[in-house]
Design an enzyme around this catalytic site. Sequence first.
Site, mmCIF file in Angstrom:
data_model
loop_
_atom_site.group_PDB
_atom_site.id
_atom_site.type_symbol
_atom_site.label_atom_id
_atom_site.label_comp_id
_atom_site.label_asym_id
_atom_site.label_seq_id
_atom_site.Cartn_x
_atom_site.Cartn_y
_atom_site.Cartn_z
ATOM 1 N N TYR A 67 0.823 -1.210 0.000
ATOM 2 C CA TYR A 67 0.000 0.000 0.000
ATOM 3 C C TYR A 67 0.858 1.260 0.000
ATOM 4 O O TYR A 67 0.484 2.266 -0.606
ATOM 5 C CB TYR A 67 -1.009 -0.014 1.158
ATOM 6 N N HIS A 119 -15.042 1.988 -1.532
ATOM 7 C CA HIS A 119 -13.954 1.118 -1.062
ATOM 8 C C HIS A 119 -12.901 1.868 -0.248
ATOM 9 O O HIS A 119 -11.794 1.368 -0.073
ATOM 10 C CB HIS A 119 -13.295 0.404 -2.265
HETATM 11 P P1 OAD Z 1 -10.810 -3.919 -12.809
HETATM 12 O O1 OAD Z 1 -9.334 -3.871 -12.958
HETATM 13 O O2 OAD Z 1 -11.447 -5.214 -12.434
HETATM 14 O O3 OAD Z 1 -11.527 -3.471 -14.157
HETATM 15 C C1 OAD Z 1 -11.152 -2.311 -14.851
HETATM 16 C C2 OAD Z 1 -11.974 -2.246 -16.131
HETATM 17 O O4 OAD Z 1 -11.626 -1.042 -16.771
HETATM 18 C C3 OAD Z 1 -11.689 -3.389 -17.110
HETATM 19 O O5 OAD Z 1 -12.918 -3.943 -17.584
HETATM 20 C C4 OAD Z 1 -10.937 -2.708 -18.257
HETATM 21 O O6 OAD Z 1 -11.258 -3.250 -19.520
HETATM 22 C C5 OAD Z 1 -11.472 -1.286 -18.163
HETATM 23 N N1 OAD Z 1 -10.564 -0.237 -18.646
HETATM 24 C C6 OAD Z 1 -9.203 -0.234 -18.676
HETATM 25 N N2 OAD Z 1 -8.739 0.932 -19.144
HETATM 26 C C7 OAD Z 1 -9.831 1.695 -19.436
HETATM 27 C C8 OAD Z 1 -10.031 3.010 -19.960
HETATM 28 N N3 OAD Z 1 -9.005 3.807 -20.265
HETATM 29 N N4 OAD Z 1 -11.297 3.443 -20.133
HETATM 30 C C9 OAD Z 1 -12.356 2.656 -19.820
HETATM 31 N N5 OAD Z 1 -12.232 1.404 -19.328
HETATM 32 C C10 OAD Z 1 -10.999 0.942 -19.124
HETATM 33 O O7 OAD Z 1 -11.187 -2.775 -11.768
HETATM 34 P P2 OAD Z 1 -12.534 -2.537 -10.963
HETATM 35 O O8 OAD Z 1 -13.732 -2.977 -11.726
HETATM 36 O O9 OAD Z 1 -12.476 -1.154 -10.452
HETATM 37 O O10 OAD Z 1 -11.815 -3.589 -4.719
HETATM 38 O O11 OAD Z 1 -12.320 -3.518 -9.725
HETATM 39 C C11 OAD Z 1 -13.296 -3.493 -8.733
HETATM 40 C C12 OAD Z 1 -12.709 -3.759 -7.417
HETATM 41 O O12 OAD Z 1 -11.967 -4.979 -7.461
HETATM 42 C C13 OAD Z 1 -11.651 -2.771 -6.938
HETATM 43 O O13 OAD Z 1 -12.213 -1.613 -6.389
HETATM 44 C C14 OAD Z 1 -10.964 -3.558 -5.878
HETATM 45 C C15 OAD Z 1 -10.948 -4.968 -6.480
HETATM 46 O O14 OAD Z 1 -11.322 -5.950 -5.640
HETATM 47 C C16 OAD Z 1 -11.256 -3.720 -3.518
HETATM 48 O O15 OAD Z 1 -10.060 -3.692 -3.332
HETATM 49 C C17 OAD Z 1 -12.253 -3.880 -2.417
#
Ligand code: OAD
Length: 244
Positions: A67, A119
């Site tokens: 972190y 989060h």
């Molecule tokens: P992810 O890393 O799972 O997903 C990110 C998404 O953003 C993917 O579907 C990519 O295709 C998309 N992406 C990447 N670059 C992009 C861009 N420039 N424009 C638009 N889309 C783009 O991240 P989250 O969905 O945020 O929680 O993950 C959710 C949670 O999973 C996080 O908050 C974390 C983790 O567990 C905790 O730590 C509690």
Amino acid sequence: MNFSFELISLLRRTSKLVALTGAGVSQESGLRTFRDAQTGLWSQYKPEELASPEAFRRDPKLVWDWYAWRREAVKGVRPNPGHYALAEIEKRVPESILITQNVDGLHRMAGNQRLIELHGNIQRVRCADCCTYAETWGDDTESVPQCSACGGLLRPDVVWFGESLPRHQLEAAVEAARTCEVFFSIGTSGVVQPAASLAFAAHNRGAVVVEINAEPTPLTPKANYAFHGKSGEILPELVKAVWE
Ligand code: OAD
């Protein structure tokens, strides 16, 4: 990008808009998305294996250091045009609410105020035992800093796998999703609960669901509109088409 007349006129007249963002929104600021490969020192660990109470109990120093590394990475970055477009939407749509899964603080830096950080926030640090927030802590590299109130170990004020989300924030997010007219899902893979269920809750209550993401997700088949590409490009274009 071609936005339909129906979508443009809906956005012009709605006052109840909710947007949920994920790590993809910060990708163009230079931050890795959550499910991207880790680099360097951290490439041997999966984020899921570091972001949990079990990991912290097993090896608090490893988790603290991860972190600390991410906190440093966040310090050097700035909001991108996608963040600023969302701040502009907040100004244009009176009752809009932004819900984020991101812990990087970039939405606030871009100007959003009606913001729910589901989060937590990586810049805040609190005691793992008594929850007292720490404003400062030593940078002793040998051990995890301790709480000045009770001597417990300090940890980031973020939600880890297996932990509950902050109750008030979650309730506010669910209420917003259930009562909105338009729900945006932006830059999130939509696989982590309960955040992922918000778009479906909105859809079930009759909201128009708009997805903006680099690639299709489990939400895509339900979305009324799905735009696949970079949020830092699509969102500013959308704001321009609707409000300028
Ligand atoms: P992810 O890393 O799972 O997903 C990110 C998404 O953003 C993917 O579907 C990519 O295709 C998309 N992406 C990447 N670059 C992009 C861009 N420039 N424009 C638009 N889309 C783009 O991240 P989250 O969905 O945020 O929680 O993950 C959710 C949670 O999973 C996080 O908050 C974390 C983790 O567990 C905790 O730590 C509690």
